[in-house]
Design an enzyme around this catalytic site. Structure first.
Site: not given
Length: 379
Positions: A53, A263
């Site tokens: 991320e 995810e």
């Protein structure tokens, strides 16, 4: 996310000021770490994620200052930083570090099944069909994902970012462009959770937060209706088509990539054990069914290949800034006793997802949660 404090403290003594802004030396340090990690764990790891991320680091670490290292232009919020320049510098630093890590992985024999940077993004639905709102939704996606993926695939920043940030956007040297271009193995690693409405917005202030010219919300700007079932955690909405639609956007922009969903999941603000094993978990099960079913349909329609999918998460855990206040797990964890109780969503996942060797491409819906032995427990 978990940069060693010693590195940030050392960077703070240098003119660059913060680790991800120190492009002349941070790549060497990161590459050394990667070589050590691969040397220790090469025989245990299937999928290598260079950086998780980067958007979160960039936007919250250097634009609004809500995450470490807490830099931004607002001196009531941040002790140092510049939201108009540092987020772009940090984005470049993260891409450079990823590229150094990827080249190290290549040099060490490409262990495991793949290696890449995990890019997180929420899907955007334009609030109207006007060209302004449609363009705003597109720019919002580019500021989340293409800011990192375009340099890796094409060796350049997105055109919209070049236009908006102009001289505030750091250039790529020829050597840097050669390093980052093609620093992928054909996989696209992605985190995705939710979707927001988007509309055009122009502001006089020019920085990372306003350059994209888009305003986003999980609630309709006109009616106030949520885009999907809202979670009690405040930012998450169950909008089933979002994962497949975002993947299709990637598929069109970066043709030929194969996807690894690293995810995807549903979290609730902690209420009670009974609620987590009952009504709250029913929405979690519905979330996985909605997202996986829509993903299957989108992959079948557009010929996309999904090589791996990971639910977030197996266990309730410490959710970064939210701590233990939010639960995403398929398994309930009593943090006092460490007792672990599989939720009904875990049984559905076990029966209908875990046995799959590949994503079904028949476009058919996954079995309803009620048929997976789901038993609601009243709070």
């Amino acid at each position: 996310w978990d940069l060693p404090l010693a590195l940030e403290e050392y960077a703070a003594t240098q003119p660059c000021g913060s680790f991800w802004l120190c492009h002349t030396w941070m790549g060497d340090v990161f590459a050394d770490y990667v070589k050590l990690a691969i040397g220790e764990f090469a025989d245990m790891v299937d999928w290598w994620i260079t950086i998780n991320e980067p958007l979160t680091v960039t936007a919250h670490g250097y634009a609004d200052g809500t995450h470490a290292p807490g830099r931004c232009s607002d001196r009531s919020q941040c002790w140092r930083g510049n939201s108009s320049t540092e987020p772009y510098l940090a984005a470049k630093g993260l891409v450079l570090a990823h590229a150094r890590a990827f080249r190290a992985w290549e040099g060490l024999g490409r262990p495991g099944r793949g290696c890449g940077i995990t890019i997180n993004a929420d899907w955007r639905v334009p609030i109207s069909d006007s060209p302004e709102d449609v363009s705003a939704a597109e720019r919002s996606l580019e500021w989340q994902a293409a800011v990192f993926a375009d340099p890796i695939h094409f060796g350049r920043w997105p055109a919209s970012m070049v236009e908006a940030a102009a001289e505030r956007l750091p250039p790529w040297t020829r050597a840097e462009a050669e390093l980052v271009t093609g620093s992928h193995d054909g996989h696209f690693f992605m985190n995705h959770y939710t979707t927001n409405f988007a509309r055009a917005r122009a502001e006089a202030r020019r920085d990372w937060l306003t350059d994209q010219g888009a305003e986003v919300s999980g609630y309709h700007f006109g009616t106030g209706a949520p885009i999907g079932t809202p979670s009690s955690n405040g930012w998450l909405f169950n909008y089933g088509p979002g994962l497949g639609q975002l993947m299709t956007w990637y598929h069109r922009r970066y043709p030929g990539v194969r996807f690894v969903v690293t995810e995807n999941g549903w979290g609730n603000a902690t209420s009670s054990r009974e609620a987590e094993l009952g009504v709250d978990d029913r929405e979690r099960c519905s979330y996985y069914r909605d997202y996986l079913g829509n993903l299957s349909a989108a992959a079948a329609e557009h010929g996309m290949r999904v090589d791996a999918y990971f639910a977030w998460s197996l266990l309730d855990n410490f959710e970064w800034a939210d701590g233990f206040s939010v639960r995403f797990g398929l398994t309930y964890v009593d943090y006092d006793t460490q007792e672990r109780t599989p939720k009904a969503s875990a049984a559905w996942f076990r029966d209908h997802v875990a046995p799959l060797k590949e994503l079904p491409l028949d476009g058919q819906a996954f079995p309803p949660c009620a048929e997976a032995g789901f038993i609601a427990i009243s709070a």
